[in-house]
Design a protein around this motif. Structure first.
Motif, PDB file in Angstrom:
ATOM      1  N   LEU A 276      13.515 -66.360 -34.020  1.00  0.00           N
ATOM      2  CA  LEU A 276      14.641 -67.108 -34.575  1.00  0.00           C
ATOM      3  C   LEU A 276      14.209 -68.522 -34.936  1.00  0.00           C
ATOM      4  CD1 LEU A 276      17.482 -66.099 -32.076  1.00  0.00           C
ATOM      5  CD2 LEU A 276      16.979 -65.085 -34.305  1.00  0.00           C
ATOM      6  N   ASP A 277      14.772 -69.053 -36.012  1.00  0.00           N
ATOM      7  CA  ASP A 277      14.483 -70.428 -36.392  1.00  0.00           C
ATOM      8  C   ASP A 277      15.573 -71.357 -35.840  1.00  0.00           C
ATOM      9  OD1 ASP A 277      16.735 -70.331 -38.103  1.00  0.00           O
ATOM     10  OD2 ASP A 277      15.524 -69.650 -39.785  1.00  0.00           O
ATOM     11  N   PRO A 278      15.390 -72.684 -35.924  1.00  0.00           N
ATOM     12  CA  PRO A 278      16.386 -73.610 -35.364  1.00  0.00           C
ATOM     13  C   PRO A 278      17.798 -73.417 -35.902  1.00  0.00           C
ATOM     14  CG  PRO A 278      14.343 -74.769 -35.796  1.00  0.00           C
ATOM     15  CD  PRO A 278      14.175 -73.393 -36.366  1.00  0.00           C
ATOM     16  N   THR A 279      17.937 -73.053 -37.166  1.00  0.00           N
ATOM     17  CA  THR A 279      19.263 -72.848 -37.738  1.00  0.00           C
ATOM     18  C   THR A 279      19.975 -71.672 -37.081  1.00  0.00           C
ATOM     19  OG1 THR A 279      18.546 -73.746 -39.881  1.00  0.00           O
ATOM     20  CG2 THR A 279      20.541 -72.396 -39.865  1.00  0.00           C
ATOM     21  N   GLN A 280      19.269 -70.572 -36.886  1.00  0.00           N
ATOM     22  CA  GLN A 280      19.864 -69.389 -36.273  1.00  0.00           C
ATOM     23  C   GLN A 280      20.236 -69.642 -34.812  1.00  0.00           C
ATOM     24  OE1 GLN A 280      16.413 -66.974 -37.295  1.00  0.00           O
ATOM     25  NE2 GLN A 280      17.680 -65.662 -38.599  1.00  0.00           N
ATOM     26  N   VAL A 281      19.396 -70.374 -34.103  1.00  0.00           N
ATOM     27  CA  VAL A 281      19.688 -70.665 -32.703  1.00  0.00           C
ATOM     28  C   VAL A 281      20.869 -71.611 -32.580  1.00  0.00           C
ATOM     29  CG1 VAL A 281      18.772 -71.706 -30.589  1.00  0.00           C
ATOM     30  CG2 VAL A 281      17.320 -70.221 -31.985  1.00  0.00           C
ATOM     31  N   ALA A 282      20.991 -72.574 -33.502  1.00  0.00           N
ATOM     32  CA  ALA A 282      22.113 -73.515 -33.473  1.00  0.00           C
ATOM     33  C   ALA A 282      23.446 -72.798 -33.603  1.00  0.00           C
ATOM     34  CB  ALA A 282      21.962 -74.549 -34.587  1.00  0.00           C
ATOM     35  N   GLU A 283      23.471 -71.689 -34.319  1.00  0.00           N
ATOM     36  CA  GLU A 283      24.698 -70.920 -34.478  1.00  0.00           C
ATOM     37  C   GLU A 283      25.064 -70.161 -33.206  1.00  0.00           C
ATOM     38  OE1 GLU A 283      23.821 -68.422 -37.767  1.00  0.00           O
ATOM     39  OE2 GLU A 283      23.980 -70.021 -39.275  1.00  0.00           O
ATOM     40  N   ARG A 284      24.083 -69.890 -32.359  1.00  0.00           N
ATOM     41  CA  ARG A 284      24.322 -69.089 -31.158  1.00  0.00           C
ATOM     42  C   ARG A 284      24.527 -69.920 -29.894  1.00  0.00           C
ATOM     43  NH1 ARG A 284      20.258 -63.851 -31.221  1.00  0.00           N
ATOM     44  NH2 ARG A 284      20.450 -63.300 -33.433  1.00  0.00           N
ATOM     45  N   GLU A 285      23.937 -71.087 -29.841  1.00  0.00           N
ATOM     46  CA  GLU A 285      23.957 -71.827 -28.581  1.00  0.00           C
ATOM     47  C   GLU A 285      25.333 -72.378 -28.259  1.00  0.00           C
ATOM     48  OE1 GLU A 285      21.778 -75.534 -28.320  1.00  0.00           O
ATOM     49  OE2 GLU A 285      21.848 -75.767 -30.497  1.00  0.00           O
ATOM     50  N   SER A 286      25.593 -72.506 -26.980  1.00  0.00           N
ATOM     51  CA  SER A 286      26.853 -73.041 -26.488  1.00  0.00           C
ATOM     52  C   SER A 286      26.698 -74.532 -26.222  1.00  0.00           C
ATOM     53  CB  SER A 286      27.257 -72.317 -25.208  1.00  0.00           C
ATOM     54  OG  SER A 286      28.365 -72.934 -24.595  1.00  0.00           O
ATOM     55  N   ILE A 287      27.788 -75.291 -26.440  1.00  0.00           N
ATOM     56  CA  ILE A 287      27.734 -76.734 -26.248  1.00  0.00           C
ATOM     57  C   ILE A 287      27.993 -77.104 -24.792  1.00  0.00           C
ATOM     58  CG2 ILE A 287      28.691 -78.959 -26.948  1.00  0.00           C
ATOM     59  CD1 ILE A 287      27.073 -77.471 -29.093  1.00  0.00           C
ATOM     60  N   LEU A 288      28.982 -76.495 -24.173  1.00  0.00           N
ATOM     61  CA  LEU A 288      29.377 -76.874 -22.815  1.00  0.00           C
ATOM     62  C   LEU A 288      28.869 -75.931 -21.732  1.00  0.00           C
ATOM     63  CD1 LEU A 288      33.078 -78.016 -23.360  1.00  0.00           C
ATOM     64  CD2 LEU A 288      31.094 -79.453 -22.896  1.00  0.00           C
ATOM     65  N   LEU A 289      28.491 -74.710 -22.086  1.00  0.00           N
ATOM     66  CA  LEU A 289      28.096 -73.714 -21.093  1.00  0.00           C
ATOM     67  C   LEU A 289      26.632 -73.332 -21.253  1.00  0.00           C
ATOM     68  CD1 LEU A 289      31.233 -71.392 -21.400  1.00  0.00           C
ATOM     69  CD2 LEU A 289      30.871 -73.264 -19.768  1.00  0.00           C
ATOM     70  N   ARG A 290      26.125 -72.640 -20.250  1.00  0.00           N
ATOM     71  CA  ARG A 290      24.776 -72.045 -20.250  1.00  0.00           C
ATOM     72  C   ARG A 290      23.668 -73.076 -20.441  1.00  0.00           C
ATOM     73  NH1 ARG A 290      27.528 -68.292 -23.494  1.00  0.00           N
ATOM     74  NH2 ARG A 290      26.394 -68.899 -25.363  1.00  0.00           N
TER      75      ARG A 290
END
Length: 451
Positions: A276-290
């Motif tokens: 995955l590239d940074p753009t794809q990961v940014a869409e999946r990552e959580s801001i407050l959790l995990r």
């Protein structure tokens, strides 16, 4: 035939054209034609970094747009909150004591400054790896402080003091988290060594937005006096404020691998052999959790998390009812505690390892294969020829090479959110030789220990 020469900016825009009208003959006159810039465009350039968009990342404009909108809403709410604080301090009330108001103010400022020092000391190193989380958290602190401010006019002296102190502490936390996370985000946006200029332009943007917010807020303060309406407006504006801030940090495509992003990337590779590239990961990552490194097995039957610590954390920690497994490789020590469907991992990195990314991959890999490992005994991960028994060193090195090609910055250590601790084996006074500065470096299996 005439010759033309152009002055261009970093974005490739033509600033001026120079033309030799007589084919370059000696003594000929050179014509100068400056490119006309529309007024609206010139004003816009005054608030954008020079050479935009080529000197910043592609997520800069989206972030700054949402950031400006949230700052506008925050400017209005701050005026409503400040009016409540002034009322609480006795402005306009002839029976109030100026000395009492001054004591309230001094007490609140004193506690907030102490909180600033303590929070910066305790959480300072965690902000950069988790800058998106702390950028959003800062505004939660700020809005919470403003709601506390609204309570001050209706409270007696001692409860009022506690509310003012609490609001001051929240603002102190907001200041540390916001300033530090903004610095990290600005470093991410700057591509050509233009960090100082980018910060200067951001200050210009905030100045204009704050002025507009103050003008609108002044009208709101003059028109709205009813307490119930003030509370409704505060809730609406705070909701807009948080939503815009959330959208702003969601736009950011960080190139460093913190715990959450690294886990997402490694899990995807283990499951689908996809990078995955940074753009794809940014869409999946959580801001407050995990954000603390949550891990799970392939089936999802076993869940837990991983953290970094010292050698003593691995050897001395022995919770009742948990099975403990100790592993040692050339790069780190690993402890695993397992009970039922839960597990907990702790990594102690050895001296000479500049990056903990390789150790984190092993932890994710171990967690992913937890179902299979339990059948044969967790120590079987290291008894096989391949590290962890499932991924070879060549595969691992190929993975890290592919990550770098996808745009990930593997040199940034964004995994350890506290002071990095390294374990020195042998002479306490003599440093070990520095190992290869390769995030994928892993010398393989050394020793297996099972309790």
């Amino acid at each position: 035939m005439s010759n033309s020469v152009f002055d261009i900016d970093p974005a490739g825009n033509v600033l001026c054209r120079y033309t030799d009208g007589h084919g370059g003959e000696k003594g000929s006159l050179m014509k100068t034609e400056k490119t006309a810039v529309p007024l609206a465009k010139a004003v816009l350039y005054a608030f954008l970094p020079a050479g935009y968009p080529h000197t910043v990342t592609d997520d800069y404009l989206a972030y700054q747009t949402y950031d400006s909108l949230q700052a506008f809403a925050s400017s209005i709410t701050s005026l409503l909150a400040n009016r409540a604080v002034l009322e609480g301090l006795g402005v306009g009330d002839s029976s109030s004591s100026p000395t009492g108001a001054l004591i309230l103010k001094i007490t609140g400022d004193t506690i907030s400054r102490i909180a600033t020092i303590m929070f910066a000391h305790r959480m300072g190193q965690a902000i950069e790896p988790e800058c998106k989380f702390y950028r959003f958290l800062a505004d939660i602190f700020n809005d919470s402080a403003q709601f506390l401010d609204l309570l001050t006019p209706a409270l007696p002296y001692l409860p009022k003091l506690s509310v003012i102190v609490s609001a001051g502490v929240l603002r102190a936390l907001c200041g540390v988290a916001a300033n530090a996370s903004k610095a990290s985000l600005s470093a991410h946006f700057a591509l050509t060594g233009n960090l100082a200029e980018l910060n200067a332009k951001e200050a210009s943007q905030e100045t204009v937005v704050s002025l507009l917010g103050m003008l609108v807020g002044t009208l709101v303060v003059r028109m709205v006096e009813d307490k119930q309406v003030v509370w409704i407006m505060m809730m609406v504006l705070a909701g807009v404020h948080l939503m815009m801030n959330y959208r702003a940090v969601r736009c950011v495509k960080m190139r460093s691998l913190n715990r959450q992003r690294a886990t997402i990337v490694f899990r995807e590779w283990l499951e689908h052999n996809t990078i995955l590239d940074p753009t794809q990961v940014a869409e999946r990552e959580s801001i407050l959790l995990r954000g603390r490194g949550d891990l799970a097995s392939k089936s999802g039957d076993y869940t837990g998390f991983c953290d970094f610590g010292s050698y003593g954390d691995i050897k001395k920690f022995n919770p009742q009812g948990y099975h403990r497994y100790d592993f040692e490789t050339a790069a780190y020590f690993l402890g695993i505690w397992h009970h039922g469907g839960n597990f907990y991992m702790r990594i102690a990195v050895k001296e000479g390892e500049t990056s903990a990314l390789s150790a984190w991959f092993d932890a994710v890999n171990h967690a992913y294969h937890f179902d299979s490992a339990l059948k044969d005994g967790l120590e079987s991960h290291y008894e096989n020829e391949m590290p962890l028994g499932y991924v070879s060193e060549d595969q691992k090195k190929s993975l890290f090479t592919a990550l770098a090609k996808k745009g990930w910055d593997l040199e940034v250590n964004a995994l350890e959110t506290r002071l990095p601790i390294r374990v020195r084996v042998g002479d306490a006074k003599k440093a070990l030789p520095v190992l290869e500065k390769d995030p994928a470096h892993h010398s393989g299996h050394q020793e297996v220990k099972y309790d």
